[in-house]
Design an enzyme around this catalytic site. Sequence first.
Site, PDB file in Angstrom:
ATOM      1  N   LYS A   1      10.122  64.356  50.981  1.00 37.12           N
ATOM      2  CA  LYS A   1       9.619  65.443  50.137  1.00 37.12           C
ATOM      3  C   LYS A   1       8.202  65.827  50.521  1.00 37.12           C
ATOM      4  CE  LYS A   1      12.452  64.732  46.000  1.00 37.12           C
ATOM      5  NZ  LYS A   1      12.432  64.368  44.571  1.00 37.12           N
TER       6      LYS A   1
ATOM      7  N   LYS B   1      26.053  66.709  52.062  1.00 38.07           N
ATOM      8  CA  LYS B   1      26.484  66.514  50.675  1.00 38.07           C
ATOM      9  C   LYS B   1      26.584  67.842  49.922  1.00 38.07           C
ATOM     10  CE  LYS B   1      24.373  63.698  47.627  1.00 38.07           C
ATOM     11  NZ  LYS B   1      23.513  62.629  47.094  1.00 38.07           N
TER      12      LYS B   1
ATOM     13  N   LYS C   1      23.740  71.989  44.951  1.00 32.30           N
ATOM     14  CA  LYS C   1      23.682  73.094  43.997  1.00 32.30           C
ATOM     15  C   LYS C   1      22.841  74.250  44.517  1.00 32.30           C
ATOM     16  CE  LYS C   1      19.701  71.189  41.620  1.00 32.30           C
ATOM     17  NZ  LYS C   1      18.728  71.890  42.468  1.00 32.30           N
TER      18      LYS C   1
END
Length: 325
Positions: free
Chosen positions: A112, A192, A195
């Site tokens: 991140k 994966k 969303k």
Amino acid sequence: MSERIFSGIQPTGNIHVGNYLGAVKNWVQLQEKYDCLFCIVDYHSVTVAYDPEGLEERVLDATATNIAAGLDPEKSIIFAQSLVPEHTELAWLLTCLTSVGALERMTQFKEKAARQESIFAGLMNYPILMAADILLYKAGLVPVGEDQLQHLELSRDLARRFNSTFREYFPEPKPLLTSGARVMGLNDPSSKMSKSLEGSYIGLADEEDLIKQKIRRAVTDPGPQGGKMGPGVANLFTLLEGFADPDVVNYFKRQYAQQSLMYSELKESLAAAMNTKIAPIREKRRELLAKPEKVKDILYAGAEQARQIAQRTMSEVRQLMGFRI
Ligand code: TRP
């Protein structure tokens, strides 16, 4: 009293079938056997750039969707992290027991941080807040996916460090690795389900037509690849196992083995099976979100129950750490 379980749920919209099969479905079963707390971790969600105007809505959406999918406020404590100030209080005290090096080594932090221009301390301290979440309730088991194992290890280290510095007090929380399926993106079965990628996911709020359309467009493979099933088809089978009756799954497995599988037929059955399971979740979510005050009441009532445990822990922790005035 049965063993206590704690899990944190990020307040996001677009909760999808990957989340459902990989986590939520498992939590729904756990609440039958354990003393469970499910916390919407809104303080964790502000460690990256976010829109404050949408935060309340995301918390309510995550709460309503998880309840619609089977989390039951009668069986479990469901609450929002920001309603129980002891989470941040314990996080500060644990911050004073955490080495900066351990935080800098966290894989998720490194990933991140690489995407940020300036790195705020909250992003680095994220796993300390997670440890506080868990230890505050002395949870023995934490259902997590692989990606959270390193964070959980820090929670265990902090429990140990606290115990050896002050007194044997916190149990070391153990991971309960979710046995659930790992669902891949429909448009890209090498990563994966996500969303944030349209076409990758099927949301628990998606309407029937949209489910059909997304499944129809899902990537398949040209055929059996040297006897090995390709990732796109394997992913469709994962979904079929998650949503369809076993005899439907067996039927398509036989078809595949006989090399007579028609993808269009598989997709049609899969979309129908998914819609059958998703429709009641979609409806219940809609009903709940039509009355946001009721959803908030669930979170307030949960926070009150959680807080009773949290306050007891904090008063003992303050004593042990020498805050006695
Ligand atoms: N970090 C977890 C995630 O991103 C969410 C989380 C916060 C959590 N606190 C927790 C999970 C405590 C388990 C226990 O999925």
